[in-house]
Design an enzyme around this catalytic site. Sequence first.
Site, short mmCIF file in Angstrom:
data_model
loop_
_atom_site.label_atom_id
_atom_site.label_comp_id
_atom_site.label_asym_id
_atom_site.label_seq_id
_atom_site.Cartn_x
_atom_site.Cartn_y
_atom_site.Cartn_z
CD GLU A 53 -4.30 -8.27 1.79
OE1 GLU A 53 -5.43 -7.58 2.45
OE2 GLU A 53 -3.18 -7.92 2.09
CD GLU B 58 -2.94 -1.25 2.51
OE1 GLU B 58 -2.55 -0.53 3.43
OE2 GLU B 58 -3.60 -2.33 2.36
C1 XIL Z 1 -5.75 -6.78 8.56
C2 XIL Z 1 -5.96 -8.09 9.52
O1 XIL Z 1 -6.56 -9.09 8.90
C3 XIL Z 1 -6.39 -7.90 10.89
O2 XIL Z 1 -6.45 -8.87 11.81
C4 XIL Z 1 -5.61 -6.48 11.56
O3 XIL Z 1 -6.31 -6.33 12.65
C5 XIL Z 1 -5.69 -5.50 10.46
O4 XIL Z 1 -5.01 -5.89 9.45
N1 XIL Z 1 -4.91 -5.09 3.95
C6 XIL Z 1 -3.63 -5.76 4.27
C7 XIL Z 1 -3.86 -6.74 5.53
O5 XIL Z 1 -2.70 -5.79 3.72
O6 XIL Z 1 -2.60 -6.52 6.25
C8 XIL Z 1 -4.85 -6.26 6.54
O7 XIL Z 1 -5.04 -7.38 7.45
C9 XIL Z 1 -6.39 -6.14 5.70
C10 XIL Z 1 -6.17 -5.26 4.67
#
Ligand code: XIL
Length: 388
Positions: free
Chosen positions: A297, A181
């Site tokens: 994701e 990001e």
């Molecule tokens: C999220 C996790 O799923 C949560 O448990 C944590 O509290 C916050 O982060 N994009 C990403 C991930 O790159 O690292 C994130 O994961 C979700 C959004």
Amino acid sequence: MFKNSSITRRRFVYMGVSGLAGATAVAVGKDSYQMYQSQALDNLKRDFKVVGQTPLKKRATAKGLIYGAASGRDFLVSDKNLKTSIVRECGILVPENELKWDAVRPAPDKFDFTRADWLAQFARTHNMLFRGHTLVWYMQLPNWFKEVVNRQNAEKFLVEHITTVTKRYAGRMHSWDVVNEAIEPDDGQKAGLRKSPWLQFLGPDYIELAYRVAAQADPKAMLVYNENALEYSGRKEEVKRTAVLKLLERLKSRGTPIHALGIQSHLVAQEGALNAKKLRTFLSDVASLGLKILITELDVSDQKLPSDPAVRDRIVASVYEDYLSVVLDEKAVIAVLNWGLSDRHTWLSTFTPRSDGAPVRPLPLDSSFKPKLAWNAMARAFDQARKR
Ligand code: XIL
């Protein structure tokens, strides 16, 4: 699935809420959300039928694809059903939080790999690939970071962190989200870069540096740039896609060891402004830079959908199938990962909860670990994908 009468009733409710446009194969443009809904509810030919119960990882492998999911260590330790489901369905595992800075760096001079190692071992024991998330991000930095890291020492911290963490798993990591990001055009910085501590301390070259250090410490891992909000075609996403492409082009032109783009794919069932043509073009632009693409994701938020779980599941499944059929058409896409596998353990329960208090249903398995229509949608998309 639905009796006709209940469809009619539901459709009526929808019309009251939003008005209905005609259905198309993949929704495009302003009324796309309504199209998605009407498509999912009305098109009974869209039955999400799947032959057999072959797990997703096998269906993916048959096409030269990798399928897997993220999980936290604690869930895997405490929940036998999750463990069984992950082992059955997944060919690759990614720690949900255990490799982030706040997890591995309890103090400036201390690393703690206990929980990440546990997951690495779990993956190895169960014959799964393992992937790393993430080395350079603006979030989930430890509390001490603000007081300790500054312009003078930021490079030392970055290089030391990447070297130590990647070396620990060198040769065992399928891929690393080296930078996560880094683009946020709304921040008003040059080249659409996010105003992260790394940018503020080190300037734009921190990105290239991160890849070079990672490649040196683990020459075998696939090095990925991971980004969110690239999937849809609103003005914001278009600007972001352009900025990401420019960043990738620049990195490649300078010979940076970067091998793939990770598209997070946190989809949102209530917005669905998916423009298949534009997304497809973006994917082939990325591929033509010589980069692979990973869907890293994937989940589909049902936060704003009506309460009936059957209706939600049908719409969510449509979003899965429509999205995957577009992205898997691009041969550079080599892997698909869900962010979690079962609705029992999903970050969206806390990040985008529903206002009616009903549990969210964004993942392929329900909270009792039974496959939902979303699982069928994924299975279908893999079955129909071209072979890599
Ligand atoms: C999220 C996790 O799923 C949560 O448990 C944590 O509290 C916050 O982060 N994009 C990403 C991930 O790159 O690292 C994130 O994961 C979700 C959004």
